[in-house]
Design a protein around this motif. Structure first.
Motif, PDB file in Angstrom:
ATOM      1  N   ALA A  51       9.418  17.478  -0.615  1.00  0.00           N
ATOM      2  CA  ALA A  51       9.239  18.047  -1.963  1.00  0.00           C
ATOM      3  C   ALA A  51       8.819  16.961  -2.953  1.00  0.00           C
ATOM      4  O   ALA A  51       7.883  17.142  -3.748  1.00  0.00           O
ATOM      5  CB  ALA A  51      10.533  18.724  -2.409  1.00  0.00           C
ATOM      6  N   SER A  52       9.495  15.813  -2.913  1.00  0.00           N
ATOM      7  CA  SER A  52       9.123  14.745  -3.864  1.00  0.00           C
ATOM      8  C   SER A  52       7.750  14.184  -3.505  1.00  0.00           C
ATOM      9  O   SER A  52       6.989  13.746  -4.384  1.00  0.00           O
ATOM     10  CB  SER A  52      10.192  13.649  -3.902  1.00  0.00           C
ATOM     11  OG  SER A  52      10.395  13.125  -2.624  1.00  0.00           O
ATOM     12  N   MET A  53       7.400  14.230  -2.206  1.00  0.00           N
ATOM     13  CA  MET A  53       6.081  13.760  -1.801  1.00  0.00           C
ATOM     14  C   MET A  53       4.995  14.681  -2.360  1.00  0.00           C
ATOM     15  O   MET A  53       3.982  14.224  -2.908  1.00  0.00           O
ATOM     16  CB  MET A  53       5.997  13.714  -0.276  1.00  0.00           C
ATOM     17  CG  MET A  53       4.772  13.001   0.211  1.00  0.00           C
ATOM     18  SD  MET A  53       4.880  12.787   1.984  1.00  0.00           S
ATOM     19  CE  MET A  53       3.746  11.444   2.198  1.00  0.00           C
ATOM     20  N   ALA A  54       5.209  15.996  -2.227  1.00  0.00           N
ATOM     21  CA  ALA A  54       4.223  16.958  -2.721  1.00  0.00           C
ATOM     22  C   ALA A  54       4.078  16.850  -4.245  1.00  0.00           C
ATOM     23  O   ALA A  54       2.976  16.936  -4.782  1.00  0.00           O
ATOM     24  CB  ALA A  54       4.639  18.366  -2.320  1.00  0.00           C
ATOM     25  N   ALA A  55       5.196  16.659  -4.911  1.00  0.00           N
ATOM     26  CA  ALA A  55       5.164  16.603  -6.381  1.00  0.00           C
ATOM     27  C   ALA A  55       4.871  15.190  -6.895  1.00  0.00           C
ATOM     28  O   ALA A  55       4.627  14.997  -8.076  1.00  0.00           O
ATOM     29  CB  ALA A  55       6.506  17.082  -6.931  1.00  0.00           C
ATOM     30  N   ARG A  56       4.854  14.197  -5.994  1.00  0.00           N
ATOM     31  CA  ARG A  56       4.699  12.773  -6.378  1.00  0.00           C
ATOM     32  C   ARG A  56       5.677  12.416  -7.496  1.00  0.00           C
ATOM     33  O   ARG A  56       5.329  11.725  -8.455  1.00  0.00           O
ATOM     34  CB  ARG A  56       3.271  12.489  -6.834  1.00  0.00           C
ATOM     35  CG  ARG A  56       2.265  12.619  -5.705  1.00  0.00           C
ATOM     36  CD  ARG A  56       0.861  12.323  -6.177  1.00  0.00           C
ATOM     37  NE  ARG A  56      -0.054  12.253  -5.041  1.00  0.00           N
ATOM     38  CZ  ARG A  56      -0.635  11.136  -4.614  1.00  0.00           C
ATOM     39  NH1 ARG A  56      -0.431  10.000  -5.222  1.00  0.00           N
ATOM     40  NH2 ARG A  56      -1.436  11.159  -3.571  1.00  0.00           N
ATOM     41  N   SER A  57       6.885  12.923  -7.354  1.00  0.00           N
ATOM     42  CA  SER A  57       7.835  12.811  -8.450  1.00  0.00           C
ATOM     43  C   SER A  57       8.701  11.554  -8.347  1.00  0.00           C
ATOM     44  O   SER A  57       9.924  11.638  -8.354  1.00  0.00           O
ATOM     45  CB  SER A  57       8.725  14.065  -8.464  1.00  0.00           C
ATOM     46  OG  SER A  57       9.387  14.175  -7.214  1.00  0.00           O
ATOM     47  N   GLN A  58       8.072  10.446  -8.191  1.00  0.00           N
ATOM     48  CA  GLN A  58       8.832   9.185  -8.280  1.00  0.00           C
ATOM     49  C   GLN A  58       7.966   8.157  -8.990  1.00  0.00           C
ATOM     50  O   GLN A  58       6.743   8.330  -9.115  1.00  0.00           O
ATOM     51  CB  GLN A  58       9.277   8.709  -6.900  1.00  0.00           C
ATOM     52  CG  GLN A  58       8.150   8.407  -5.931  1.00  0.00           C
ATOM     53  CD  GLN A  58       8.665   8.075  -4.536  1.00  0.00           C
ATOM     54  OE1 GLN A  58       9.759   8.488  -4.140  1.00  0.00           O
ATOM     55  NE2 GLN A  58       7.896   7.311  -3.780  1.00  0.00           N
ATOM     56  N   SER A 113       0.888  -1.157   0.000  1.00  0.00           N
ATOM     57  CA  SER A 113       0.000   0.000   0.000  1.00  0.00           C
ATOM     58  C   SER A 113       0.934   1.217   0.000  1.00  0.00           C
ATOM     59  O   SER A 113       1.120   1.870  -1.016  1.00  0.00           O
ATOM     60  CB  SER A 113      -0.951  -0.012   1.200  1.00  0.00           C
ATOM     61  OG  SER A 113      -0.234  -0.138   2.406  1.00  0.00           O
ATOM     62  N   THR A 114       1.624   1.452   1.153  1.00  0.00           N
ATOM     63  CA  THR A 114       2.487   2.620   1.281  1.00  0.00           C
ATOM     64  C   THR A 114       3.776   2.506   0.469  1.00  0.00           C
ATOM     65  O   THR A 114       4.400   1.448   0.433  1.00  0.00           O
ATOM     66  CB  THR A 114       2.858   2.803   2.762  1.00  0.00           C
ATOM     67  OG1 THR A 114       1.648   2.952   3.504  1.00  0.00           O
ATOM     68  CG2 THR A 114       3.747   4.013   2.974  1.00  0.00           C
ATOM     69  N   VAL A 115       4.136   3.613  -0.152  1.00  0.00           N
ATOM     70  CA  VAL A 115       5.449   3.755  -0.786  1.00  0.00           C
ATOM     71  C   VAL A 115       6.103   4.978  -0.132  1.00  0.00           C
ATOM     72  O   VAL A 115       5.453   6.035  -0.045  1.00  0.00           O
ATOM     73  CB  VAL A 115       5.328   4.009  -2.312  1.00  0.00           C
ATOM     74  CG1 VAL A 115       6.698   3.991  -2.968  1.00  0.00           C
ATOM     75  CG2 VAL A 115       4.412   2.990  -2.964  1.00  0.00           C
ATOM     76  N   LEU A 116       7.303   4.852   0.363  1.00  0.00           N
ATOM     77  CA  LEU A 116       7.963   5.991   1.025  1.00  0.00           C
ATOM     78  C   LEU A 116       8.613   6.922   0.007  1.00  0.00           C
ATOM     79  O   LEU A 116       9.114   6.472  -1.037  1.00  0.00           O
ATOM     80  CB  LEU A 116       9.022   5.486   2.008  1.00  0.00           C
ATOM     81  CG  LEU A 116       8.488   4.657   3.186  1.00  0.00           C
ATOM     82  CD1 LEU A 116       9.651   4.215   4.085  1.00  0.00           C
ATOM     83  CD2 LEU A 116       7.447   5.425   3.997  1.00  0.00           C
TER      84      LEU A 116
END
Ligand SMILES: Cc1ncc(COP(=O)(O)O)c(C=O)c1O
Length: 389
Positions: A44-51, A36-39
């Motif tokens: 910043a990367s969390m806000a942008a979902r940049s992964q 479920s969770t991905v760290l």
């Protein structure tokens, strides 16, 4: 080997498509990621979902491995993996049709597809109309300004009419409608819908891809034009699948080519033999030269799979049930595409157009991987029981 290697043979592609072993320490199979969770490494990367991976519902290395393997077979821009073959029908329909839209559905469609359209889609304000599986280019006359989707399934469920998919797709595209196809019977090995103008190809991966009657799963593959909307609909609905089932289907895919060849050979041998048996009026298998749509099948398909129907010579439900009850190897059970042979009584009472007439009751046979002579002997038991009444 993802989204490339299309010049290689089909069994080579089935063996190597999807994951790259080098991405996971060289192990040939991908990891089964329970997630479920991905760290994220930082805010910043969390806000942008940049992964690449953001949350379990939106895809994992396991679902990607199957989706990329299916893309390589379908020639699609993207594939979603959903919890059943029926979900592979309902999710794209829900994603693409809105209240006030007109949906054209082939009358010989898989019954639960029809049920979904007649209940939920109608409740949501979609106008549902059924058309003849033999309509071909004539579909143009049925397309209205609000026609959003033309839904096809070929060959037909249970009665195996072949649709002229290129002609339907041409007319639909000219009118700006999307074409969806339930391609479960042929698999992308024997028919590639996107190469024939279809926008969205649907599979009950429960059948040949899984192959062992122990998993329920579906895939939906879209061309470039429809992929973004399909993926957004998938994420909006939250219809992701469990990683163990996804893994099982990828495992099944590796051997699907050799299994299908066996299903094809055995089913054709039994279908041709059945044509000469007492008590048989007709055999509904599109790869038999006697089938009315044989020329269309030969033009567009490059193989046939393991289910077809037999029409008994006269009689009704008593003869149909006597046939089924006499079988010892064929199991009486729904679904198909597994290693074991199955038989079901065919019911055409829901049809409006493609309902015959037929000389007698219909029985659908799924020819499994058993020895042909044993299956013929079992079918003989059924025919003798039906004709003895
Ligand atoms: C043509 C066709 N499409 C879709 C499905 C649905 O697949 P599932 O059983 O995985 O829901 C089936 C199942 O029999 C089918 O025959």
């Amino acid at each position: 080997m993802a989204k490339d290697g299309s010049e290689m043979g089909i069994n080579t592609r089935l063996a190597h498509s999807g994951n790259n072993p080098r991405d996971y320490f060289g192990f040939v199979n991908p990891p089964v990621v329970h997630a479920s969770t991905v760290l994220y490494p930082d805010a910043a990367s969390m806000a942008a979902r940049s992964q690449k991976y953001t949350y379990g519902t939106r895809g994992t290395p396991t679902t990607d491995a199957l989706a990329l393997a299916v893309d390589a077979l379908e020639g699609s821009a993207g594939t979603i993996v959903v919890p059943s073959g029926l979900a592979a029908v309902t999710i794209p329909l829900l994603t693409f049709v809105s209240a006030g839209d007109h949906l054209l559905l082939v009358d010989s469609v898989y019954h639960p597809t029809r049920n979904f359209a007649d209940t939920m889609l109608k409740r949501l304000g979609v106008e549902v109309e059924y058309y003849d599986p033999h309509v071909g280019a004539g579909i143009a006359a049925l397309i209205k300004p609000n026609t959003k989707v033309v839904f096809t399934e070929s060959p037909a469920s249970n009665t195996f009419e072949v649709q002229d998919i290129p002609a339907i797709a041409k007319a639909a595209r000219a009118a700006g409608a999307i074409v969806m196809m339930d391609n479960t019977w042929a698999t992308p090995l024997y028919f590639k819908p996107l190469d024939h103008g279809v926008d969205i190809s649907i599979h009950a991966a429960t059948k040949y891809p899984a192959g062992h009657s122990d998993v329920v799963l579906g895939t939906v593959s879209a061309n470039e034009a429809c992929w973004k909307q399909l993926y957004e609909g998938f994420c909006t609905l939250g219809c992701c699948s469990g990683p163990d089932d996804v893994y099982q289907v990828l495992r099944g895919l590796r051997t699907m080519g050799v299994r299908l060849e066996h299903h094809q050979k055995s089913a054709l041998a039994i279908a041709a033999w059945l044509e000469g048996q007492p008590g048989v009026a007709r055999v509904l298998h599109p790869a038999l030269p006697s089938h009315p749509d044989y020329a269309l099948w030969k033009r567009d398909f490059c193989g046939s799979s393991g289910i077809f129907s037999v029409v008994l010579e006269g009689g009704g439900q008593r003869q149909q049930h006597a046939f089924l009850d006499a079988l010892k190897i064929f199991g009486l059970g729904y679904s198909w595409g597994g290693y074991e042979s199955l038989a079901v009584p065919v019911f055409l009472g829901d049809r409006k157009i493609a309902k015959g007439p037929y000389d007698g009751p219909l029985i659908r046979l799924q020819i499994g991987l058993e020895d042909v002579e044993d299956l013929k002997a079992d079918i003989m038991r059924g025919l003798e029981a039906a004709t003895a009444i």
